[in-house]
Design a protein around this motif. Structure first.
Motif, short mmCIF file in Angstrom:
data_model
loop_
_atom_site.label_atom_id
_atom_site.label_comp_id
_atom_site.label_asym_id
_atom_site.label_seq_id
_atom_site.Cartn_x
_atom_site.Cartn_y
_atom_site.Cartn_z
N MET A 149 -55.82 -66.09 6.49
CA MET A 149 -56.17 -64.71 6.78
C MET A 149 -54.98 -64.06 7.49
N ARG A 150 -54.52 -62.93 6.97
CA ARG A 150 -53.40 -62.21 7.54
C ARG A 150 -53.63 -60.70 7.43
N PHE A 151 -52.89 -59.93 8.26
CA PHE A 151 -52.90 -58.47 8.19
C PHE A 151 -51.57 -57.99 7.61
N ARG A 152 -51.61 -56.91 6.85
CA ARG A 152 -50.39 -56.27 6.37
C ARG A 152 -50.59 -54.77 6.34
N ASP A 153 -49.50 -54.03 6.49
CA ASP A 153 -49.55 -52.58 6.33
C ASP A 153 -49.81 -52.26 4.87
N ARG A 154 -50.62 -51.25 4.62
CA ARG A 154 -50.98 -50.95 3.23
C ARG A 154 -49.79 -50.51 2.38
N ASP A 155 -48.68 -50.09 3.03
CA ASP A 155 -47.49 -49.71 2.28
C ASP A 155 -46.59 -50.89 1.97
#
Length: 312
Positions: A149-155
């Motif tokens: 599970m990770r987070f990323r900027d939508r761009d």
């Protein structure tokens, strides 16, 4: 692999090297391998001569890795662990079980997954779960695990992840804390230490009715932030990927009617260095489905928040 065979005097050299490096002693390595100390010394001497570098400094009965020895040991250790994992996996499959390793936050594991781990195990009785726990921000490569599970900027460019939900937060506290409405007191703001500023300044008011000077608690592990809120110690900014279970059960309640949304997406990523296994994809889809159902129930419980449109 032919190149590797050319670079090694024998396959046994790596096992002897590993034992000597781990034990820091040729004598201890010999005892572990059930051979004589001179045999270990002779094998490692031949290995060093073959490579053309010293792997150990011999100091007063100790075997200390040189810089080249440290470099090789890190790679050997990684390789042996991977081989061992493969053999264990084969053994488990032979017995009808599979091991799935998840790279997730300690907070998600503690506050979202643990309350439903029995349900997960009943859904996948053939799976042994293992966890690579991250106490801080969910960052870093997803390698040598089955799912991360990770987070990323939508761009940012996609890495082939599957959406869990958008990043949405909400101030939360225990019902007891919310009900203690002495206006002369100030709120205790619980925060994650690595966040760049005081999140509470983004809210004009909170639902506790406290108007005194605010106090603070700061922790480096978000699992502890959530635990402090559950124990009635103050108001925490609750990431819904972690705190949704406690909202649904009523152990935590909204301390504001305003959601905070960001440009980030929470995703499950496949490992970079191997294909996604079907069983890992099934567990991924089960977790995502459970979370979506839970958020839909919270949306019905607190319709004023507009939670589902914010999350998806």
């Amino acid at each position: 692999m032919p190149e590797l065979r050319r670079m090694l005097p024998s396959s046994n050299a790596l096992f002897v090297f590993d034992a000597a490096a781990r034990n820091g002693s040729f004598t201890a390595a010999a005892a572990e391998l059930n051979v004589t100390q001179p045999a270990v010394s002779r094998m490692l001497g031949q290995f060093e001569e073959h490579l053309g570098v010293r792997l150990f400094d011999r100091k007063a009965g100790r075997a200390v890795l040189t810089e080249e020895g440290e470099l090789l040991y890190r790679r050997v250790l990684e390789g042996f662990r991977n081989i061992e994992s493969g053999l264990v996996e084969i053994e488990r499959r032979r017995k009808g079980t599979e091991t799935v390793t998840l790279s997730v936050s300690s907070a998600f594991t503690t506050h979202w997954l643990m309350p439903r781990i029995d349900k997960l195990q009943k859904q996948f009785p053939q799976v042994d779960l293992r966890f690579q726990l991250i106490s801080g921000a969910l960052r870093g490569p997803v390698e040598n695990v089955d799912l991360g599970m990770r987070f990323r900027d939508r761009d940012e460019p996609s890495s082939g992840g599957t959406l869990v939900m958008k990043e949405v937060m909400l101030p939360m506290c225990s019902p007891t804390y919310l009900g203690a409405t002495d206006p002369t007191e100030g709120n205790t703001i619980i925060r994650l230490a690595e966040t760049p500023d005081d999140w509470a300044t983004n809210y004009a008011s909170l639902l506790t009715g406290r108007r005194g000077a605010a106090k603070g608690l700061s922790f480096t592990d978000y699992a502890v932030v959530m635990q402090a809120a559950l124990l009635g110690q103050g108001i925490a900014l609750g990431w819904l990927t972690v705190a949704s279970h406690w909202l649904l059960t009523g152990a935590l309640v909204p301390a504001s009617d305003t959601l905070t949304t960001t440009r980030r997406l929470c995703e499950f990523l496949p490992p970079r260095n191997r294909p996604m296994r079907p069983i890992a994809a099934e567990i991924r889809d089960w977790i995502i489905g459970q979370m979506r159902n839970e958020l839909a129930a919270i949306d019905r419980q607190y319709p004023r928040l507009g939670l589902m449109p914010a999350c998806y």
